[in-house]
Design an enzyme around this catalytic site. Structure first.
Site, mmCIF file in Angstrom:
data_model
loop_
_atom_site.group_PDB
_atom_site.id
_atom_site.type_symbol
_atom_site.label_atom_id
_atom_site.label_comp_id
_atom_site.label_asym_id
_atom_site.label_seq_id
_atom_site.Cartn_x
_atom_site.Cartn_y
_atom_site.Cartn_z
ATOM 1 N N ASP A 33 0.816 -1.137 -0.068
ATOM 2 C CA ASP A 33 -0.138 0.007 -0.030
ATOM 3 C C ASP A 33 0.946 1.365 0.057
ATOM 4 O O ASP A 33 2.101 1.017 0.101
ATOM 5 C CB ASP A 33 -0.896 -0.149 1.190
ATOM 6 N N SER A 34 0.438 2.368 0.111
ATOM 7 C CA SER A 34 0.954 3.509 -0.046
ATOM 8 C C SER A 34 2.007 3.998 1.033
ATOM 9 O O SER A 34 3.265 4.405 0.814
ATOM 10 C CB SER A 34 0.386 4.912 -0.232
#
Length: 76
Positions: A33-34
């Protein structure tokens, strides 16, 4: 130079618990994920003594983009 890529692969494999990394895959396709991407990039910056600009970070979509960016930074 290829030692650097081996280090990146090792970090990715360890973080993602994978045995191989497809350089054509997007980082998010690998399950990052980011926040994971930011942590990965910060770790790589420390590992290689490099720094990515915010503009460069936007262009790092695929594993191969990451390899190429590190290669370019190390050459300088």
């Amino acid at each position: 130079m290829e030692d650097a890529i081996k280090k990146v692969e090792s970090v990715l494999e360890k973080k993602l618990k994978l045995t191989t990394i497809d350089p054509n895959k997007e980082l998010r396709e690998l399950g990052l994920d980011s926040l994971d991407v930011v942590e990965l990039l910060l770790g790589l910056e420390d590992e290689f003594g490099i720094e990515f600009t915010s503009e460069e970070l936007k262009d790092l979509k695929k594993v191969d983009d990451l390899y190429n960016a590190i290669r370019a930074k190390i050459k300088k």
